[in-house]
Scaffold this motif. Structure first.
Motif, short mmCIF file in Angstrom:
data_model
loop_
_atom_site.label_atom_id
_atom_site.label_comp_id
_atom_site.label_asym_id
_atom_site.label_seq_id
_atom_site.Cartn_x
_atom_site.Cartn_y
_atom_site.Cartn_z
N UNK A 1 0.76 -1.43 0.00
CA UNK A 1 0.00 0.13 -0.10
C UNK A 1 0.68 1.18 0.15
N UNK A 2 2.03 1.27 0.13
CA UNK A 2 3.05 2.07 0.42
C UNK A 2 2.87 3.34 -0.71
N UNK A 3 2.96 2.94 -2.11
CA UNK A 3 3.30 3.84 -3.25
C UNK A 3 1.87 4.72 -3.24
N UNK A 4 0.63 4.27 -3.00
CA UNK A 4 -0.55 4.80 -2.95
C UNK A 4 -0.65 5.72 -1.84
N UNK A 5 -0.15 5.23 -0.68
CA UNK A 5 -0.24 5.94 0.53
C UNK A 5 0.58 7.16 0.38
N UNK A 6 1.71 7.26 -0.45
CA UNK A 6 2.72 8.16 -0.50
C UNK A 6 2.16 9.32 -1.29
N UNK A 7 1.24 9.01 -2.26
CA UNK A 7 0.59 9.69 -3.36
C UNK A 7 -0.67 10.40 -2.65
N UNK A 8 -1.20 9.73 -1.55
CA UNK A 8 -2.55 10.28 -1.13
C UNK A 8 -2.36 11.21 0.12
N UNK A 9 -1.14 10.61 0.87
CA UNK A 9 -0.81 11.41 2.19
C UNK A 9 1.07 11.85 2.21
N UNK A 10 1.02 12.76 1.16
CA UNK A 10 2.44 13.08 0.64
C UNK A 10 3.20 13.40 1.80
N UNK A 11 4.27 12.95 2.55
CA UNK A 11 5.05 13.37 3.63
C UNK A 11 5.86 14.43 3.07
N UNK A 12 6.28 15.18 4.14
CA UNK A 12 7.41 16.18 3.89
C UNK A 12 8.90 15.60 3.43
N UNK A 13 8.93 14.37 4.32
CA UNK A 13 10.22 13.58 4.18
C UNK A 13 10.12 12.61 4.68
N UNK A 14 10.81 11.51 4.41
CA UNK A 14 10.60 9.92 4.79
C UNK A 14 12.04 9.59 5.64
N UNK A 15 11.77 9.13 6.87
CA UNK A 15 13.17 8.76 7.51
C UNK A 15 12.98 6.97 7.49
N UNK A 16 14.07 6.38 6.76
CA UNK A 16 13.83 5.12 6.37
C UNK A 16 14.46 4.41 7.79
N UNK A 17 14.10 3.75 8.40
CA UNK A 17 14.27 2.86 9.51
C UNK A 17 14.37 1.44 9.27
N UNK A 18 14.26 1.06 7.92
CA UNK A 18 14.28 -0.33 7.42
C UNK A 18 15.67 -1.01 7.46
#
Length: 308
Positions: free
Chosen positions: A38-55
Motif C-alpha cells: 500500500x506504500x506507493x498509493x499512501x505516499x501519493x494520497x498522504x504525501x509526507x514532507x520527508x521520509x526517515x528510512x528505519x528499514x
C-alpha cells in the motif's frame, strides 16, 4: 518507514518505534508507515514532507526503497539508491575500500552454484588453503549478523555454509580477525560529516551475532571505546573516509576490528544503522551528549531542504 519483509523486520519495527517517539519529543509530526504493497498509493494520497528510512536489510538498504522515493520525488533521510547498492553488497564495498588504501580482512565471495559445479569439498579445501582458519562465514548481503558465524575447524565449514546460504545465494568467506570490535557512526547534521565516539562491543558469548545484538545483557558496550587516542583517531578517520568513498549520506555506521597490531580492519559499512535500545548509534550519540530526536530532526530538516 519501518518493518518491511526482510529477515530484520522485527528489529526495524523496534528502531522505527524508538525513532518516532524521539522525534515527537522534538515537536516533529510523525506517522509510522510499514513498507508494504500500500506504500506507493499512501505516499501519493498522504504525501509526507520527508521520509526517515528505519528499514534494515532487503529493500531498505539495497537501494530499492530509495529509488522508489526518488521516482515519486519524496525527499528522504539517508543514502541515495546507487550508493546503497554499493555498500549493501559487501564484496563490492570491500573491494572499493581496499582500492582506496583502507584495510579490510582478506576474503573470497562465492555463489552457491560454484559449490555445485566444482565440488563443494574441493572449493572448501581451496578456501581454507588460501585464507586459513579461523574464518568468518557470512552472507554477501544483509545485516544483523544473520547467517554469520566463525569457523575454527575445517569440519565446521559445510554446516556454516548451509546456514549462510539460507540468507543469501552468495557466501562471503573472510579471514577472521581477532581484536577489539568497534563501531563508529557518522552523522551529517551540520556543515560537515562528523564521527561519533567509537563504541567497543564485547559479546558475552565471544561473537557479536544476532542474539548478542538484540538480547539485553548479552553484550556489554564501552563508549568511548577503551582505546588510545591515536587508535580512536584512526577509527574516526576510517569511518569518515569510508562514508565519503562509498557516497553515503546523512548517517552511516562502520563496523571494524582493531587487531593485535593496532590496525583498523574494516568489516562493513551500514547505511541504515539500528536504533533499538541495544543499538550502537544511539549509544554513541548519548556519549557525545546528542539527543537522538534532535539528531534526526536535523537530518529531516536537511532532507526537506534537499527536496526544495
Amino acid at each position: 518507514m519501518a518493518g518491511g519483509l526482510s529477515h530484520e523486520r522485527e528489529v526495524s519495527l523496534r528502531s522505527g518505534r524508538r525513532l518516532a517517539t524521539s522525534l515527537r519529543k522534538t515537536g516533529v509530526s510523525v506517522v509510522e508507515w510499514d513498507a508494504d504493497a500500500t506504500l506507493l498509493q499512501r505516499i501519493r494520497t498522504e504525501r509526507p514532507d520527508a521520509v526517515v528510512i528505519a528499514l534494515h536489510g532487503g529493500e531498505g538498504e539495497n537501494g530499492s526503497v530509495q529509488a522508489v522515493l526518488d521516482l515519486l520525488g519524496v525527499p528522504f533521510v539517508g543514502t541515495p539508491a546507487a550508493a546503497c547498492r554499493r555498500a549493501w553488497d559487501k564484496p563490492t564495498a570491500k573491494a572499493e575500500l581496499q582500492r582506496a588504501g583502507l584495510t579490510t580482512p582478506d576474503w573470497v565471495a562465492l555463489p552457491h552454484s560454484t559449490f555445485r559445479e566444482f565440488g563443494a569439498q574441493a572449493v572448501l579445501d581451496a578456501m581454507v588453503e588460501r585464507l586459513g582458519l579461523p574464518l568468518m562465514i557470512k552472507p554477501d548481503q544483509g545485516g544483523s549478523a544473520l547467517g554469520a558465524q566463525v569457523v575454527h575447524e575445517a569440519g565446521e565449514l559445510p554446516a556454516a555454509m548451509v546456514s549462510c546460504l539460507a540468507y543469501a545465494d552468495t557466501v562471503l568467506a573472510e579471514r577472521f580477525v581477532a581484536g577489539t570490535e568497534v563501531a563508529v557512526s557518522v552523522v551529517h547534521d551540520g556543515a560537515e560529516p562528523r564521527a561519533l565516539p567509537p563504541v567497543e562491543v564485547v559479546a558475552t558469548g565471544g561473537v557479536y551475532d544476532y542474539t548478542a545484538r538484540y538480547t539485553p545483557g548479552a553484550t556489554s558496550f564501552h563508549c568511548p571505546a577503551r582505546l588510545d587516542s591515536a587508535t580512536t583517531a584512526a577509527l574516526e578517520e576510517a569511518a569518515l573516509a569510508a562514508h565519503a568513498l562509498l557516497g553515503l549520506r546523512d548517517v552511516s555506521r562502520l563496523d571494524a576490528v582493531v587487531d593485535a597490531e593496532g590496525r583498523v580492519q574494516i568489516l562493513e559499512v551500514n547505511v541504515s544503522p539500528g536504533l533499538t535500545e541495544t543499538s550502537l548509534l544511539p549509544t554513541a550519540a548519548a556519549t557525545a551528549g546528542i539527543d537522538l530526536g534532535d539528531l534526526y530532526a536535523a537530518l529531516v530538516e536537511r532532507a526537506v531542504e534537499r527536496g526544495h
